[in-house]
Write a protein that holds these residues in place. Sequence first.
Motif, short mmCIF file in Angstrom:
data_model
loop_
_atom_site.label_atom_id
_atom_site.label_comp_id
_atom_site.label_asym_id
_atom_site.label_seq_id
_atom_site.Cartn_x
_atom_site.Cartn_y
_atom_site.Cartn_z
N VAL A 288 -36.93 43.46 -32.47
CA VAL A 288 -35.73 43.26 -33.28
C VAL A 288 -34.94 42.09 -32.68
CG1 VAL A 288 -33.57 44.30 -34.09
CG2 VAL A 288 -35.65 45.70 -33.89
N VAL A 289 -34.49 41.17 -33.53
CA VAL A 289 -33.68 40.04 -33.08
C VAL A 289 -32.27 40.55 -32.76
CG1 VAL A 289 -32.67 37.82 -33.74
CG2 VAL A 289 -35.01 38.42 -34.48
N LEU A 290 -31.81 40.30 -31.54
CA LEU A 290 -30.46 40.72 -31.13
C LEU A 290 -29.44 39.61 -31.32
CD1 LEU A 290 -31.34 42.61 -27.81
CD2 LEU A 290 -31.07 43.57 -30.11
N GLU A 291 -29.93 38.38 -31.21
CA GLU A 291 -29.03 37.22 -31.27
C GLU A 291 -29.91 36.01 -31.57
OE1 GLU A 291 -26.78 36.78 -27.58
OE2 GLU A 291 -26.72 34.62 -27.94
N ALA A 292 -29.42 35.07 -32.38
CA ALA A 292 -30.26 33.91 -32.68
C ALA A 292 -29.42 32.69 -33.01
CB ALA A 292 -31.19 34.23 -33.85
N THR A 293 -29.73 31.58 -32.33
CA THR A 293 -29.15 30.28 -32.63
C THR A 293 -30.31 29.28 -32.47
OG1 THR A 293 -28.64 29.60 -30.37
CG2 THR A 293 -27.00 31.00 -31.47
N PRO A 294 -30.12 28.03 -32.93
CA PRO A 294 -31.19 27.04 -32.73
C PRO A 294 -31.50 26.83 -31.23
CG PRO A 294 -29.63 26.28 -34.37
CD PRO A 294 -29.03 27.52 -33.77
N ASP A 295 -30.61 27.23 -30.34
CA ASP A 295 -30.84 27.10 -28.90
C ASP A 295 -31.70 28.20 -28.32
OD1 ASP A 295 -29.35 24.84 -28.76
OD2 ASP A 295 -27.49 25.89 -28.27
N GLY A 296 -31.77 29.35 -29.03
CA GLY A 296 -32.57 30.43 -28.46
C GLY A 296 -32.43 31.72 -29.23
N ILE A 297 -33.52 32.51 -29.20
CA ILE A 297 -33.59 33.78 -29.93
C ILE A 297 -33.78 34.90 -28.90
CG2 ILE A 297 -34.92 35.11 -31.61
CD1 ILE A 297 -35.85 32.24 -32.68
N VAL A 298 -32.90 35.90 -28.94
CA VAL A 298 -32.99 37.03 -28.01
C VAL A 298 -33.60 38.22 -28.74
CG1 VAL A 298 -31.73 38.57 -26.45
CG2 VAL A 298 -30.95 36.19 -26.75
N LEU A 299 -34.68 38.77 -28.19
CA LEU A 299 -35.34 39.96 -28.77
C LEU A 299 -35.06 41.18 -27.90
CD1 LEU A 299 -38.88 38.47 -29.61
CD2 LEU A 299 -36.85 38.59 -31.10
N ASP A 300 -35.18 42.38 -28.50
CA ASP A 300 -34.99 43.59 -27.69
C ASP A 300 -36.19 43.84 -26.78
OD1 ASP A 300 -36.71 44.31 -29.79
OD2 ASP A 300 -35.93 46.36 -29.91
N ARG A 301 -37.37 43.31 -27.18
CA ARG A 301 -38.56 43.42 -26.34
C ARG A 301 -39.42 42.19 -26.55
NH1 ARG A 301 -42.47 46.43 -29.46
NH2 ARG A 301 -43.04 47.78 -27.71
N SER A 302 -40.11 41.75 -25.50
CA SER A 302 -40.87 40.50 -25.60
C SER A 302 -42.03 40.49 -24.62
CB SER A 302 -39.95 39.31 -25.32
OG SER A 302 -40.72 38.13 -25.13
N ALA A 303 -43.17 39.95 -25.08
CA ALA A 303 -44.31 39.74 -24.18
C ALA A 303 -44.47 38.28 -23.81
CB ALA A 303 -45.59 40.27 -24.82
N PHE A 304 -43.50 37.42 -24.22
CA PHE A 304 -43.56 36.00 -23.84
C PHE A 304 -43.20 35.88 -22.35
CE2 PHE A 304 -42.98 35.60 -28.40
CZ PHE A 304 -43.72 34.47 -28.72
N TYR A 305 -44.15 35.37 -21.54
CA TYR A 305 -43.81 35.13 -20.13
C TYR A 305 -42.74 34.04 -20.08
CZ TYR A 305 -44.19 34.40 -15.16
OH TYR A 305 -43.87 34.30 -13.82
N PRO A 306 -41.62 34.32 -19.39
CA PRO A 306 -40.49 33.38 -19.46
C PRO A 306 -40.57 32.21 -18.48
CG PRO A 306 -39.86 35.33 -18.24
CD PRO A 306 -41.29 35.56 -18.70
N GLY A 307 -41.62 32.18 -17.66
CA GLY A 307 -41.72 31.14 -16.62
C GLY A 307 -41.19 31.69 -15.31
N GLY A 308 -41.78 31.23 -14.21
CA GLY A 308 -41.35 31.66 -12.89
C GLY A 308 -42.54 31.76 -11.95
N GLY A 309 -42.28 31.57 -10.64
CA GLY A 309 -43.35 31.63 -9.66
C GLY A 309 -44.39 30.55 -9.86
N GLY A 310 -43.99 29.43 -10.48
CA GLY A 310 -44.92 28.33 -10.73
C GLY A 310 -45.67 28.43 -12.05
N GLN A 311 -45.57 29.60 -12.72
CA GLN A 311 -46.27 29.77 -14.01
C GLN A 311 -45.33 29.39 -15.15
OE1 GLN A 311 -48.11 33.65 -14.67
NE2 GLN A 311 -48.26 33.31 -16.87
N PRO A 312 -45.72 28.42 -16.00
CA PRO A 312 -44.82 27.99 -17.08
C PRO A 312 -44.74 29.03 -18.21
CG PRO A 312 -46.88 26.75 -17.16
CD PRO A 312 -46.95 27.62 -15.93
N PRO A 313 -43.71 28.92 -19.06
CA PRO A 313 -43.50 29.90 -20.13
C PRO A 313 -44.61 29.85 -21.19
CG PRO A 313 -41.59 28.42 -19.93
CD PRO A 313 -42.66 27.89 -19.04
#
Length: 244
Positions: free
Chosen positions: A25-50
């Motif tokens: 479910v979309v919690l918030e959305a603007t052209p800058d970014g979409i916030v979901l209540d759950r996501s399997a998209f790796y967000p980046g970190g530890g050298g691994q890109p998003p």
Amino acid sequence: MTFDLHGRTRRLELTDQGLRSFEAVVLEATPDGIVLDRSAFYPGGGGQPPDHGVLLWQGVETRIEGVRKGDDLYLVPAADDPIPPAGTVVRAAVADERRSALMRTHSGLHVLCGVVFRDYGALVTGGNMEPMTARMDFNLPEVPPGFKEAIEDACNAEIAADRRIDVRVLPRAEAFAIPDIIRTATNLVPEGIPEVRIVDIVGLDTQADGGTHVASTKQIGRIKVAKIESKGRGFRRLRIAISD
Ligand SMILES: [Zn+2]
């Protein structure tokens, strides 16, 4: 707060690395970014890109080209793509080829890290990856003759051994009681985080890690040590390539 919650988003990829599609479910959305209540998209970190991927909703497609980390996780839509309004139920898909390549590459870096520590006692000082290529920096004053070939052979022997790569979540105190964790993670796991996610290449390398990994070393493929660069004051940069 638990290890798999970032802001308002439950991070599904931390407990299911094979997950490539999900509903949210979309919690918030603007052209800058979409916030979901759950996501399997790796967000980046530890050298691994998003991750990249798409959101599908009401017959419309929103391409996702990255993730921005703030108080929440913001999925970054392609410029000019339609944005699903807050409250919309979306079907999301993570681009599989890119993510699966990054999982093989990330696990390959942990094999490299484990081998270089075991055989040369060298500590990692940094690293980065793209799908199927990566670099890792080590504190290694001397490069013995035949180092490049020896490292490559040792890494591929660990791959051939098909070691299991286990992911588990431990209470902080228990995690930091594992001797290897202290060498890699003391500065990476912020104070006040009660649980630590551990990635364990059984018998080779144990790290506190938020990345996504393949289930056993054979799934990495082959590691080639492409180049060793001197970065001064005993620091060496190893560039590797992963192939089938
Ligand atoms: Zn890692």
